[in-house]
Design a protein around this motif. Structure first.
Motif, PDB file in Angstrom:
ATOM      1  N   GLY A  17       0.830  -1.196   0.000  1.00  0.00           N
ATOM      2  CA  GLY A  17       0.000   0.000   0.000  1.00  0.00           C
ATOM      3  C   GLY A  17       0.862   1.242   0.000  1.00  0.00           C
ATOM      4  O   GLY A  17       1.981   1.218   0.509  1.00  0.00           O
ATOM      5  N   SER A  45      -8.117  -2.898   4.234  1.00  0.00           N
ATOM      6  CA  SER A  45      -8.497  -1.860   3.275  1.00  0.00           C
ATOM      7  C   SER A  45      -7.390  -0.826   3.059  1.00  0.00           C
ATOM      8  O   SER A  45      -7.458  -0.034   2.116  1.00  0.00           O
ATOM      9  CB  SER A  45      -9.777  -1.150   3.728  1.00  0.00           C
ATOM     10  OG  SER A  45      -9.599  -0.593   5.022  1.00  0.00           O
ATOM     11  N   TYR A  69      -4.430  -1.517   2.170  1.00  0.00           N
ATOM     12  CA  TYR A  69      -3.504  -2.048   1.173  1.00  0.00           C
ATOM     13  C   TYR A  69      -4.224  -2.280  -0.149  1.00  0.00           C
ATOM     14  O   TYR A  69      -5.347  -2.771  -0.189  1.00  0.00           O
ATOM     15  CB  TYR A  69      -2.872  -3.342   1.694  1.00  0.00           C
ATOM     16  CG  TYR A  69      -2.188  -3.095   3.013  1.00  0.00           C
ATOM     17  CD1 TYR A  69      -2.867  -3.264   4.219  1.00  0.00           C
ATOM     18  CD2 TYR A  69      -0.866  -2.651   3.069  1.00  0.00           C
ATOM     19  CE1 TYR A  69      -2.252  -2.979   5.437  1.00  0.00           C
ATOM     20  CE2 TYR A  69      -0.245  -2.381   4.270  1.00  0.00           C
ATOM     21  CZ  TYR A  69      -0.945  -2.543   5.447  1.00  0.00           C
ATOM     22  OH  TYR A  69      -0.332  -2.276   6.649  1.00  0.00           O
ATOM     23  N   ASP A  70      -3.533  -1.907  -1.228  1.00  0.00           N
ATOM     24  CA  ASP A  70      -4.142  -1.949  -2.554  1.00  0.00           C
ATOM     25  C   ASP A  70      -3.850  -3.236  -3.314  1.00  0.00           C
ATOM     26  O   ASP A  70      -4.633  -3.634  -4.180  1.00  0.00           O
ATOM     27  CB  ASP A  70      -3.631  -0.773  -3.387  1.00  0.00           C
ATOM     28  CG  ASP A  70      -4.041   0.558  -2.792  1.00  0.00           C
ATOM     29  OD1 ASP A  70      -3.167   1.437  -2.642  1.00  0.00           O
ATOM     30  OD2 ASP A  70      -5.232   0.718  -2.474  1.00  0.00           O
ATOM     31  N   TYR A  71      -2.737  -3.860  -3.007  1.00  0.00           N
ATOM     32  CA  TYR A  71      -2.320  -5.024  -3.784  1.00  0.00           C
ATOM     33  C   TYR A  71      -2.058  -6.208  -2.864  1.00  0.00           C
ATOM     34  O   TYR A  71      -1.480  -6.040  -1.784  1.00  0.00           O
ATOM     35  CB  TYR A  71      -1.050  -4.705  -4.589  1.00  0.00           C
ATOM     36  CG  TYR A  71      -1.215  -3.515  -5.502  1.00  0.00           C
ATOM     37  CD1 TYR A  71      -0.609  -2.311  -5.218  1.00  0.00           C
ATOM     38  CD2 TYR A  71      -1.998  -3.613  -6.655  1.00  0.00           C
ATOM     39  CE1 TYR A  71      -0.778  -1.212  -6.049  1.00  0.00           C
ATOM     40  CE2 TYR A  71      -2.173  -2.526  -7.491  1.00  0.00           C
ATOM     41  CZ  TYR A  71      -1.552  -1.332  -7.177  1.00  0.00           C
ATOM     42  OH  TYR A  71      -1.725  -0.252  -8.005  1.00  0.00           O
TER      43      TYR A  71
END
Length: 124
Positions: A99, A109, A111-113
């Motif tokens: 993130g 939530s 962190y994006d990947y």
């Protein structure tokens, strides 16, 4: 595109050690906070450890109790989780996450990947 690929899981006896690896691609690793989460059967995904991108500060869940160490090698685009003194309660699928924005570090939530996970099983 961004990819995170975990490896290093397996079956180990209680008291043993494992080193998980997370190979990253499609992102500049030094620009991301990296974390490990885990999910046991029937339970929610929970925070394990985090290593910040800038200060290299580390944060651990209380249950880690000094047994786990998170580290990164930006040059190799790798993140690691060294796990020692493993307990049967550590059995779970372990996920690597990345993130680059502010948020509660133990919320998924933030962190994006995410990687696909690697299974860790600790026998008693």
């Amino acid at each position: 595109q961004v990819q995170l690929v975990e490896s290093g899981g397996g079956l180990v006896q209680a008291g043993g050690s494992l080193r998980l690896s997370c190979a990253t691609s499609g992102l500049t690793l030094s620009s991301y906070d990296m974390a490990w989460f885990r999910q046991a059967p029937g339970k929610e995904r929970e925070f394990v450890a985090r290593l910040s991108r800038s200060t290299l500060s580390t944060y651990y869940a209380d249950f880690v109790k000094g047994r786990f160490t998170i580290s990164r090698d930006n040059a190799k685009n790798m993140v690691y989780l060294q796990m020692n003194s493993l307990e049967p309660e550590d059995t779970a699928v372990y996920y690597c996450a990345a993130g680059d924005r502010s948020g509660i570090i133990y919320y998924t939530s933030t962190y994006d990947y995410w990687g696909q996970g690697t299974q860790v099983t600790v026998s008693s």
